[in-house]
Write an enzyme that holds these catalytic residues in place. Structure first.
Site, mmCIF file in Angstrom:
data_model
loop_
_atom_site.group_PDB
_atom_site.id
_atom_site.type_symbol
_atom_site.label_atom_id
_atom_site.label_comp_id
_atom_site.label_asym_id
_atom_site.label_seq_id
_atom_site.Cartn_x
_atom_site.Cartn_y
_atom_site.Cartn_z
ATOM 1 N N GLY A 31 0.820 -1.218 0.000
ATOM 2 C CA GLY A 31 0.000 0.000 0.000
ATOM 3 C C GLY A 31 0.848 1.259 0.000
ATOM 4 O O GLY A 31 1.669 1.466 0.890
ATOM 5 N N PHE A 34 -1.165 6.903 2.623
ATOM 6 C CA PHE A 34 -0.512 7.726 3.648
ATOM 7 C C PHE A 34 0.365 6.891 4.584
ATOM 8 O O PHE A 34 1.502 7.261 4.877
ATOM 9 C CB PHE A 34 -1.560 8.477 4.467
ATOM 10 N N VAL A 99 -1.607 -7.399 -4.599
ATOM 11 C CA VAL A 99 -1.345 -8.506 -3.672
ATOM 12 C C VAL A 99 -2.580 -9.394 -3.624
ATOM 13 O O VAL A 99 -3.697 -8.923 -3.392
ATOM 14 C CB VAL A 99 -1.002 -7.973 -2.263
ATOM 15 N N GLU A 195 -19.105 17.414 2.306
ATOM 16 C CA GLU A 195 -18.235 18.202 1.418
ATOM 17 C C GLU A 195 -18.695 18.107 -0.033
ATOM 18 O O GLU A 195 -18.739 19.103 -0.763
ATOM 19 C CB GLU A 195 -16.781 17.724 1.569
ATOM 20 N N ASP A 324 -5.754 2.973 7.891
ATOM 21 C CA ASP A 324 -7.182 2.639 7.962
ATOM 22 C C ASP A 324 -7.458 1.155 8.137
ATOM 23 O O ASP A 324 -8.516 0.775 8.647
ATOM 24 C CB ASP A 324 -7.884 3.089 6.668
ATOM 25 N N ALA A 339 -6.138 10.674 7.742
ATOM 26 C CA ALA A 339 -4.797 10.700 7.170
ATOM 27 C C ALA A 339 -3.714 10.868 8.236
ATOM 28 O O ALA A 339 -2.678 10.192 8.194
ATOM 29 C CB ALA A 339 -4.714 11.815 6.138
ATOM 30 N N GLN A 340 -3.951 11.756 9.200
ATOM 31 C CA GLN A 340 -2.884 11.997 10.182
ATOM 32 C C GLN A 340 -2.623 10.756 11.043
ATOM 33 O O GLN A 340 -1.468 10.492 11.405
ATOM 34 C CB GLN A 340 -3.196 13.209 11.056
HETATM 35 C C1 LIG Z 1 -13.171 10.843 -0.095
HETATM 36 C C2 LIG Z 1 -12.302 10.815 1.132
HETATM 37 C C3 LIG Z 1 -12.073 11.987 1.836
HETATM 38 C C4 LIG Z 1 -11.256 11.988 2.963
HETATM 39 N N1 LIG Z 1 -11.034 13.162 3.635
HETATM 40 C C5 LIG Z 1 -10.174 13.191 4.676
HETATM 41 C C6 LIG Z 1 -9.845 14.409 5.325
HETATM 42 O O1 LIG Z 1 -10.353 15.472 4.953
HETATM 43 N N2 LIG Z 1 -8.950 14.387 6.347
HETATM 44 C C7 LIG Z 1 -8.370 13.210 6.768
HETATM 45 O O2 LIG Z 1 -7.554 13.231 7.675
HETATM 46 N N3 LIG Z 1 -8.691 12.032 6.195
HETATM 47 C C8 LIG Z 1 -9.565 11.994 5.149
HETATM 48 N N4 LIG Z 1 -9.872 10.804 4.551
HETATM 49 C C9 LIG Z 1 -9.334 9.559 5.117
HETATM 50 C C10 LIG Z 1 -7.897 9.351 4.687
HETATM 51 O O3 LIG Z 1 -7.765 9.556 3.310
HETATM 52 C C11 LIG Z 1 -7.508 7.937 5.069
HETATM 53 O O4 LIG Z 1 -7.572 7.844 6.467
HETATM 54 C C12 LIG Z 1 -6.107 7.593 4.593
HETATM 55 O O5 LIG Z 1 -6.043 7.618 3.187
HETATM 56 C C13 LIG Z 1 -5.700 6.220 5.088
HETATM 57 O O6 LIG Z 1 -4.407 5.954 4.627
HETATM 58 P P1 LIG Z 1 -3.940 4.454 4.378
HETATM 59 O O7 LIG Z 1 -2.510 4.531 3.985
HETATM 60 O O8 LIG Z 1 -4.337 3.607 5.521
HETATM 61 O O9 LIG Z 1 -4.821 3.936 3.137
HETATM 62 P P2 LIG Z 1 -4.962 4.544 1.687
HETATM 63 O O10 LIG Z 1 -4.510 5.943 1.617
HETATM 64 O O11 LIG Z 1 -6.356 4.236 1.257
HETATM 65 O O12 LIG Z 1 -3.942 3.666 0.811
HETATM 66 C C14 LIG Z 1 -4.110 2.299 0.628
HETATM 67 C C15 LIG Z 1 -3.247 1.874 -0.539
HETATM 68 O O13 LIG Z 1 -3.235 0.456 -0.606
HETATM 69 C C16 LIG Z 1 -3.314 0.043 -1.950
HETATM 70 N N5 LIG Z 1 -3.866 -1.318 -1.990
HETATM 71 C C17 LIG Z 1 -5.038 -1.749 -1.479
HETATM 72 N N6 LIG Z 1 -5.189 -3.063 -1.706
HETATM 73 C C18 LIG Z 1 -4.097 -3.471 -2.390
HETATM 74 C C19 LIG Z 1 -3.680 -4.712 -2.925
HETATM 75 N N7 LIG Z 1 -4.418 -5.836 -2.810
HETATM 76 N N8 LIG Z 1 -2.514 -4.788 -3.576
HETATM 77 C C20 LIG Z 1 -1.737 -3.677 -3.733
HETATM 78 N N9 LIG Z 1 -2.082 -2.467 -3.242
HETATM 79 C C21 LIG Z 1 -3.247 -2.366 -2.577
HETATM 80 C C22 LIG Z 1 -4.246 1.064 -2.583
HETATM 81 O O14 LIG Z 1 -4.059 1.126 -3.993
HETATM 82 C C23 LIG Z 1 -3.794 2.345 -1.881
HETATM 83 O O15 LIG Z 1 -2.798 3.043 -2.582
HETATM 84 C C24 LIG Z 1 -10.684 10.780 3.412
HETATM 85 C C25 LIG Z 1 -10.924 9.583 2.717
HETATM 86 C C26 LIG Z 1 -11.720 9.601 1.571
HETATM 87 C C27 LIG Z 1 -11.973 8.320 0.823
#
Ligand SMILES: Cc1cc2nc3c(=O)[nH]c(=O)nc-3n(C[C@H](O)[C@H](O)[C@H](O)COP(=O)(O)OP(=O)(O)OC[C@H]3O[C@@H](n4cnc5c(N)ncnc54)[C@H](O)[C@@H]3O)c2cc1C
Length: 451
Positions: A31, A34, A99, A195, A324, A339-340
């Site tokens: 992944g 963030f 994956v 939003e 997440d 995100a944070q």
């Molecule tokens: C529309 C929207 C608005 C948001 N607004 C806010 C906000 O204003 N403020 C805030 O703090 N948070 C916000 N969030 C939440 C925030 O974006 C998430 O908490 C954050 O992105 C989580 O980060 P992460 O790295 O856990 O997952 P993600 O950023 O979702 O990244 C997961 C990654 O894993 C990859 N992946 C998944 N499955 C596989 C697989 N099988 N094989 C290879 N790769 C894979 C995906 O392609 C992706 O790149 C928002 C979310 C959304 C959807």
């Protein structure tokens, strides 16, 4: 602990960098969101080989996805190629692949490369940071008519749906159909639903003004539905009430306590009431990515891995879930899926592994430090809650804008987003009003004849 190298990466095949060595421990990160990017960066100086796998070649700044869906920004303004983002990190390989399996006993991750087939990559440490996906609460058939907002294609699909609805409304001579095309239903009144609804409201009243001859986009209905008793449950009630007033002023109908029973081509049925709409958008639930299930570990109801104090899973102390996809309770509260939190967790796990590789003991367990919770409600209005402080209005909106521009991962994105916002603020225009796929001719004829 032995490194399992089941497949060779490009640099192992000879295009080598001198810094690469098979004797180093291998950290596989799944992944490039963030959490994954933060973990990789925290390992920059560690004596390890890092492999970052993502099925997309880009990192998405999800907090601004709704602006792509409503034509304010173009996809490339909020997305950055992962290779470009991490080009300077010498101990990192980026793998574009999905994956499909994880074996904790064999310590391998199975991936499918586009057009190349399946391969296996061994790991010494594994970080799962695969985020969430939209959940339709057991009604996956709703997805056909109500796209969620998670990826760039979702945002483009939504933008096309919204803009096409006005074209079809303009073309039809049937009043009922015209009203259906100009009714937008958003299911789920969390930050994304709020939003998106506010942004559509400003688009119909400002951006599209005078653009059509037979319809007035300002007469559109924008309905924000939620099954709960109030909108924005993650914020204090007084702020959520302020947002309702603000949305109402923008022309959004906020309806709470309604349970969506059906989503079909004609619209939705919510608590027995049929609402005819050609554009239903799903901003309600989320569920963890299926990769978590592959670990065979304990999960919460949304499928997130229940992790220990060091973000590790119960079955293996060197397999971590961050962002997440993880479920962690701190002081009786769940660490939020924002995100944070993902960045802090990714960085924590990266540093922990770097320490372990040096033979140091683990430090303190992970502690989430919230910097506050924000949501924006159209132009000039945002809300902020941090500790006991609750603010809203224009000044908060400025803070929101500055923080979001600064948080974008690249200078180029910051510059482009600022420029677009400035132009849009002054003129009300949106620069990305492209319909990726025009409404089919047959559909237009149907609208015209009302059949
Ligand atoms: C529309 C929207 C608005 C948001 N607004 C806010 C906000 O204003 N403020 C805030 O703090 N948070 C916000 N969030 C939440 C925030 O974006 C998430 O908490 C954050 O992105 C989580 O980060 P992460 O790295 O856990 O997952 P993600 O950023 O979702 O990244 C997961 C990654 O894993 C990859 N992946 C998944 N499955 C596989 C697989 N099988 N094989 C290879 N790769 C894979 C995906 O392609 C992706 O790149 C928002 C979310 C959304 C959807």
């Amino acid at each position: 602990m032995t490194t399992v190298v089941t497949e060779k990466l490009p640099r192992e095949r000879g295009s080598a960098s001198a810094s690469f060595s098979l004797t180093r421990k291998r950290v596989v990160i799944i992944g490039g969101g963030f959490a994954g990017i933060a973990a990789a960066r925290a390992l920059r100086k560690a004596d390890v080989e890092v492999i970052l796998i993502d099925r997309r070649n880009h990192h998405i700044f999800q907090p601004l996805l709704y602006q792509v869906a409503t034509a304010v920004l173009a996809p490339s303004e909020i997305a950055t190629p992962i290779r470009q983002l991490e080009a300077k990190q010498k101990n990192l390989d980026v793998v574009l692949a999905e994956v499909t399996g994880v074996s904790l006993s064999a310590r391998v991750v199975e991936v499918i490369y586009p057009r190349l087939g399946t391969r296996k990559l061994g790991f010494d440490y594994l970080i799962v940071a695969t985020g969430m996906r939209p959940s339709y609460f057991g009604h996956d058939e709703f997805a056909l008519h109500a796209p969620g907002l998670k990826r760039l294609n979702d945002a483009e699909t939504i933008r096309t749906k919204i803009l096409s609805a006005f074209e079809l409304a303009e073309a039809t001579e049937n009043e009922t159909e015209c009203a259906r095309q100009m009714t937008f239903v958003l299911v789920g009144a969390g930050p994304t639903g709020v939003e998106l609804a506010a942004s559509i409201a400003q688009m119909v009243s400002i951006t599209l003004r005078n653009n059509f001859r037979s319809i007035d986009p300002a007469n559109s209905r924008i309905i924000l539905l939620d099954g709960g008793s109030r909108i924005l449950p993650s914020f204090a009630e007084p702020l959520s009430k302020k947002v309702v007033r603000r949305l109402t002023r923008l022309g959004v109908e906020v309806r709470t306590g309604l349970k969506v029973e059906t989503v079909d081509e004609q619209g939705v049925i919510a608590s027995g009431e049929r609402i005819a709409s050609a554009t239903v958008l799903w901003t309600a639930g989320v569920a963890a990515s299926p990769v978590v299930k592959m670990l065979g570990t304990k999960t919460d109801r949304a499928g997130r891995a229940l992790v220990g104090p060091f973000m590790e899973i119960q079955e293996a102390g060197d397999v971590f879930v961050a962002g997440d996809a993880s479920s962690l309770t701190q002081d009786g509260h769940a660490v939020p899926g924002v995100a944070q939190a993902a960045i802090q967790q990714g960085r924590f796990v990266g540093r922990l592994i770097a320490n372990r590789v040096k033979g140091r003991k683990d430090g303190r367990p992970f502690l989430y430090r919230s910097k506050g919770n924000m949501a924006v409600v159209g132009k000039n209005f945002a809300i902020l809650e941090t500790g006991r402080l609750r603010t809203s209005g224009f000044a908060t909106w400025i803070v929101w804008a500055v923080l979001h521009v600064l948080a974008l991962p690249q200078l180029q994105n910051r510059f482009r987003v600022q420029t677009q916002w400035f132009w849009s603020y002054l003129t009300g225009q949106r620069s990305s009003r492209l319909i990726a796929e025009a409404p089919r001719a047959v559909e237009l004829i149907k609208q015209k004849t009302g059949s």
